[in-house]
Design a protein around this motif. Structure first.
Motif, short mmCIF file in Angstrom:
data_model
loop_
_atom_site.label_atom_id
_atom_site.label_comp_id
_atom_site.label_asym_id
_atom_site.label_seq_id
_atom_site.Cartn_x
_atom_site.Cartn_y
_atom_site.Cartn_z
N ILE A 38 28.22 -6.42 26.86
CA ILE A 38 28.24 -5.29 25.95
C ILE A 38 29.42 -5.05 25.54
CG2 ILE A 38 29.06 -3.59 28.03
CD1 ILE A 38 26.98 -1.59 26.43
N ARG A 39 29.61 -4.51 24.32
CA ARG A 39 31.12 -4.14 23.67
C ARG A 39 30.74 -2.70 23.12
NH1 ARG A 39 32.44 -5.31 18.50
NH2 ARG A 39 34.50 -6.20 19.25
N GLU A 40 31.81 -1.94 22.84
CA GLU A 40 31.90 -0.58 22.24
C GLU A 40 31.97 -0.77 20.74
OE1 GLU A 40 34.62 3.16 21.60
OE2 GLU A 40 34.69 2.12 23.46
N GLY A 41 31.28 0.02 19.82
CA GLY A 41 31.43 -0.15 18.50
C GLY A 41 30.55 -1.26 17.92
N ALA A 42 30.84 -2.17 16.97
CA ALA A 42 29.97 -3.03 16.54
C ALA A 42 29.23 -4.06 17.47
CB ALA A 42 30.41 -3.68 15.36
N PHE A 43 27.89 -4.18 17.71
CA PHE A 43 27.42 -4.88 18.74
C PHE A 43 26.63 -6.12 18.25
CE2 PHE A 43 23.87 -5.89 21.77
CZ PHE A 43 24.72 -6.27 22.65
N ALA A 44 25.80 -5.81 17.17
CA ALA A 44 24.99 -6.70 16.67
C ALA A 44 25.14 -6.75 14.98
CB ALA A 44 23.58 -6.71 17.03
N CYS A 45 25.27 -7.92 14.38
CA CYS A 45 25.54 -7.74 12.89
C CYS A 45 24.60 -7.17 12.13
CB CYS A 45 25.62 -9.18 12.35
SG CYS A 45 27.21 -10.05 12.87
N CYS A 89 20.63 9.92 17.43
CA CYS A 89 21.53 10.14 18.94
C CYS A 89 22.40 9.08 19.26
CB CYS A 89 20.32 9.96 19.86
SG CYS A 89 19.58 8.45 20.06
N ARG A 90 23.17 9.26 20.08
CA ARG A 90 24.15 8.34 20.84
C ARG A 90 23.34 7.02 21.21
NH1 ARG A 90 26.14 9.43 25.25
NH2 ARG A 90 25.00 11.26 25.69
N CYS A 91 23.74 5.98 21.02
CA CYS A 91 23.02 4.79 21.38
C CYS A 91 23.84 3.69 22.05
CB CYS A 91 22.47 4.09 20.07
SG CYS A 91 20.88 4.99 19.29
N ALA A 92 23.27 2.72 22.93
CA ALA A 92 23.72 1.47 23.53
C ALA A 92 23.23 0.51 23.71
CB ALA A 92 24.78 2.04 24.64
N MET A 93 23.19 -0.60 23.28
CA MET A 93 22.51 -1.71 23.72
C MET A 93 23.27 -2.84 24.24
SD MET A 93 20.27 -4.03 20.70
CE MET A 93 18.68 -4.73 21.37
N PHE A 94 22.49 -3.53 25.24
CA PHE A 94 23.49 -4.41 25.85
C PHE A 94 22.47 -5.69 26.18
CE2 PHE A 94 21.11 -1.82 29.08
CZ PHE A 94 20.71 -2.56 29.88
N LEU A 95 23.31 -6.93 26.45
CA LEU A 95 22.55 -8.30 26.64
C LEU A 95 22.10 -8.39 28.31
CD1 LEU A 95 24.52 -10.56 24.51
CD2 LEU A 95 22.53 -9.37 23.81
N LEU A 96 21.21 -8.99 28.54
CA LEU A 96 20.58 -9.20 29.99
C LEU A 96 20.58 -10.83 30.09
CD1 LEU A 96 19.97 -8.27 32.82
CD2 LEU A 96 17.43 -8.01 31.81
N GLY A 97 21.69 -11.51 30.64
CA GLY A 97 21.63 -12.87 30.61
C GLY A 97 20.40 -13.44 31.42
N ALA A 98 19.65 -14.65 30.61
CA ALA A 98 18.47 -15.18 30.87
C ALA A 98 18.84 -16.46 31.59
CB ALA A 98 17.57 -15.30 29.71
N GLY A 99 19.92 -16.86 31.72
CA GLY A 99 20.30 -18.12 32.38
C GLY A 99 20.89 -19.16 31.45
N GLU A 100 21.83 -19.81 31.92
CA GLU A 100 22.18 -20.93 30.91
C GLU A 100 21.74 -22.13 30.58
OE1 GLU A 100 26.81 -20.47 31.99
OE2 GLU A 100 25.86 -20.44 33.99
N ALA A 101 20.45 -22.53 31.57
CA ALA A 101 19.73 -23.51 31.17
C ALA A 101 18.45 -23.12 30.51
CB ALA A 101 19.42 -24.20 32.28
N THR A 102 18.08 -21.77 30.20
CA THR A 102 16.66 -21.30 29.59
C THR A 102 16.91 -21.80 28.19
OG1 THR A 102 17.05 -19.44 31.34
CG2 THR A 102 15.46 -19.29 29.36
N SER A 103 15.58 -21.99 27.79
CA SER A 103 15.30 -22.15 26.14
C SER A 103 15.80 -21.23 25.34
CB SER A 103 13.95 -22.59 26.12
OG SER A 103 13.41 -23.49 26.72
N VAL A 104 16.49 -21.56 24.12
CA VAL A 104 16.75 -20.41 23.22
C VAL A 104 15.95 -19.58 22.79
CG1 VAL A 104 18.94 -21.99 22.65
CG2 VAL A 104 16.95 -21.91 21.27
N LEU A 105 16.31 -18.39 22.27
CA LEU A 105 15.42 -17.39 21.76
C LEU A 105 14.80 -18.11 20.23
CD1 LEU A 105 17.37 -14.12 22.05
CD2 LEU A 105 15.50 -15.03 23.33
N HIS A 106 13.48 -17.87 20.09
CA HIS A 106 12.57 -18.30 18.92
C HIS A 106 12.31 -19.83 19.19
CE1 HIS A 106 13.83 -14.77 16.09
NE2 HIS A 106 13.58 -14.46 17.37
#
Length: 413
Positions: free
Chosen positions: A200-207, A366-383
């Motif tokens: 996670i990071r505060e402020g800009a999280f995703a483009c 409202c106040r919002c926060a989004m975070f990433l949940l690691g799926a594993g370094e050997a897992t197929s990429v999204l899409h």
């Protein structure tokens, strides 16, 4: 329209999925309370539906929310969106957790899996089946341990993949002040990061991003007399180069600005005819919303200048418009504290994620926060057509969301 589709208009009553209308390896949809959450995900994975077509998925979610004892169930939010509200006896914070209903137009590779997609050229290759399973895991816990105070809103949002779902929910008449949360949280699984890690990071999280379609119109001629036509070939070539170089030509910024060519087409497949039309498709991407408009204007100016020089006519269309996701300071601290309390690996991101998500729209209410949940370094990429949300990751997501509900003091213990 909702009556024609056989879908409830307001508060949900019993909704049954017609098992004859979809192919399923279960004859009937599984019971939430009598089925392990992994098999719930398998059911959702096998029945993917595209953006704004999530009818059966939404109906299944309604059944699950009824079974788990939600006090209110609101349907028809921005299309097929569904919200389940679990209320405490006392006043308190209203917390919203969000998951996405829709899948992608991808043909899945994974025939060896019993739960492989049963719908042709549609797949949950972004892991939204896992995100829904996590929220349904929360619903199972709330069935046994309802909040003492405040409210929990479990929102299952339509059309995230095309960037219109969150705005449609916000603009829905049914998303009124009785649903406005005080704080909202969302997660996204992230292959390539350690399994179960919270990022996670505060402020800009995703483009912020948007798809730009540029159509150039000239005039065809016989291929033996190209001088009699008005071909867009040279303008197209120069535009492809200039558009990708735009970020370097704007005012300096340490934050990301990126133009990516994703498609180009020139004329028709005919040896006897010169091209009279061309199409260029690019993705504009910036770290913040404030950086997007100057990039859009610079692209427009480049297109206007080049077409005026050559006499071409043009038009511009925008699709898949995403605002940036901006994490609230206190909501981000809540996620960090809960990750530490749950003993999770924690990574504080140094820069926003390059991909886009429409969760940022909820910052308007409202106040919002989004975070990433690691799926594993050997897992197929999204899409990737082979991607399958890891079953073992569901409990990590449930644990984090449950901790966030406790952080807002919704329960006695």
């Amino acid at each position: 329209m909702w009556k024609q589709l056989g879908f409830p208009l307001n508060e949900a009553t019993a909704v049954k999925i017609d098992s004859n209308s979809i192919t399923s390896f279960w004859v009937t949809p599984p019971s939430l309370m009598n089925t392990c959450i992994e098999n719930i995900r398998h059911y959702l994975h096998a029945q993917p539906e595209l953006s704004n077509q999530e009818k059966h998925t939404a109906a299944f979610i309604v059944n699950c929310l009824q079974e788990s004892g939600a006090k209110r169930i609101i349907t028809g939010l921005g299309g097929y969106g569904v919200a389940g509200v679990f209320s405490g006896r006392e006043t308190g914070t209203r917390v919203m957790l969000r998951a996405e209903l829709d899948a992608l137009p991808i043909s899945e590779r994974g025939e060896e899996r019993e739960w492989c997609s049963q719908n042709e050229h549609v797949a949950h290759s972004c892991g939204h089946d896992g995100h829904m399973a996590i929220l349904l895991g929360i619903a199972k816990r709330l069935a046994c341990t309802p909040p003492t105070r405040g409210e929990v809103v479990l929102l299952f949002q339509p059309a995230e993949e095309i960037g219109t779902g969150a705005s449609a929910v916000i603009n829905s008449e049914k998303f009124d002040t009785s649903l406005y949360p005080d704080v909202a949280y969302a997660l996204h699984n992230q292959p390539g990061r350690p399994f179960g890690e919270i990022s996670i990071r505060e402020g800009a999280f995703a483009c912020a991003s948007r798809g730009m379609i540029v159509r150039l119109y000239g005039r065809c001629s016989h291929a033996a007399h190209p001088e009699q036509g008005l071909s867009p070939v040279r303008t197209m070539r120069h535009l492809l180069e200039e558009l990708e170089q735009l970020p370097q030509r704007l005012f300096p910024s340490e934050d990301l600005r990126l133009v990516t060519v994703v498609h180009a087409q020139l004329g028709e497949v005919r040896f006897g005819t010169t091209p009279g039309e061309a199409v260029i498709m690019v993705t504009l991407r910036t770290a913040t919303d404030a950086l997007m408009q100057p990039l859009v204007e610079a692209a427009r100016e480049a297109i206007e200048r080049m077409t005026q020089e050559t006499g071409l006519i043009y038009d511009i269309e925008f699709q898949d418009v995403f605002t940036a996701v901006f994490n609230d300071e206190q909501a981000t601290k809540d996620v960090i504290h809960c990750a530490q309390k749950c003993g999770k690996m924690l990574s504080l991101l140094q820069a926003p994620n390059r991909w886009s998500e429409d969760f940022g729209v909820y910052s308007a209410v409202c106040r919002c926060a989004m975070f990433l949940l690691g799926a594993g370094e050997a897992t197929s990429v999204l899409h990737d057509s082979a991607y399958d949300f890891p079953d073992a990751l569901i409990e990590h997501g449930v644990e984090m969301f449950w901790a966030l509900l406790n952080e807002q003091r919704l329960f006695d213990n």
